[in-house]
Design an enzyme around this catalytic site. Structure first.
Site, PDB file in Angstrom:
ATOM      1  N   CYS A   1     -19.424   1.778  45.477  1.00  0.00           N
ATOM      2  CA  CYS A   1     -20.341   2.918  45.527  1.00  0.00           C
ATOM      3  C   CYS A   1     -21.549   2.645  44.632  1.00  0.00           C
ATOM      4  CB  CYS A   1     -19.639   4.203  45.091  1.00  0.00           C
ATOM      5  SG  CYS A   1     -20.742   5.646  45.160  1.00  0.00           S
TER       6      CYS A   1
ATOM      7  N   CYS B   1     -22.761   5.609  42.397  1.00  0.00           N
ATOM      8  CA  CYS B   1     -21.896   5.826  41.227  1.00  0.00           C
ATOM      9  C   CYS B   1     -22.071   4.706  40.201  1.00  0.00           C
ATOM     10  CB  CYS B   1     -20.437   5.939  41.653  1.00  0.00           C
ATOM     11  SG  CYS B   1     -20.087   7.426  42.633  1.00  0.00           S
TER      12      CYS B   1
END
Length: 175
Positions: A130, A133
């Site tokens: 991700c 993130c």
């Protein structure tokens, strides 16, 4: 099972993983809690029973009960957040403007030093791929005093643990 057992279980073609696992277990760029928590959160994110058991046996005793719970929580919450925020990032549009409506209370009160929890979240986010993130957690740990070398060490641990898990699980499937 221990790190040594994991190393011995790796096939010859994965010799680099064996060497990396050994050197990272002795990594001294991170403090003991950061290193142990990174190994444990990464093992949980790897989804391998064998690797998780071995790493927990090796590094679990190095953590307080609170730190162990926080490392587990980092893997759990990032398992959810990485899917959600990867979707938001990749699809784009107005999704980023909508409230997530997902509980993430552990992020505010992880039970350990916030920078350690963020480091573990970064490692799990790297495994789960991700980008949104990773950017967020990397920024937080850097703003809170961790060096590039410390961040890199955590990501090297995550990468190696993930590769060891994939290799051993693949070998088990082939046997």
């Amino acid at each position: 099972m221990s790190i040594e057992n994991l190393k011995n279980a790796l096939p010859e073609y994965a010799k680099d993983l064996k060497l990396n696992l050994g050197s990272l277990a002795n990594e001294d760029v991170l403090n003991q809690q950061q290193k142990a928590g990174t190994f444990i959160a990464s093992a949980l994110a790897s989804r391998s029973n064998l690797v998780t058991s071995a790493i927990l046996a090796e590094f679990g005793p190095q953590l307080s009960a609170e730190a162990l719970a926080a490392a587990k929580a980092a893997a759990a919450i990032m398992g959810m957040n990485n899917v959600y925020y990867r979707f938001v990032h990749l699809v784009g549009g107005d999704y980023a403007n909508l409230p997530a409506r997902l509980r993430m209370n552990v992020m505010a009160k992880p039970g350990v030093d916030k920078v350690d929890f963020e480091l573990w979240s970064l490692a799990v986010s790297a495994i789960n791929g991700c980008g949104m993130c990773m950017e967020s957690h990397e920024k937080i740990v850097r703003q809170n005093g961790l060096t590039q070398e410390q961040v890199q060490a955590a990501i090297r641990i995550a990468a190696t643990v993930h590769a060891v898990a994939a290799t051993l699980d693949g070998e088990a499937a082939l046997s």
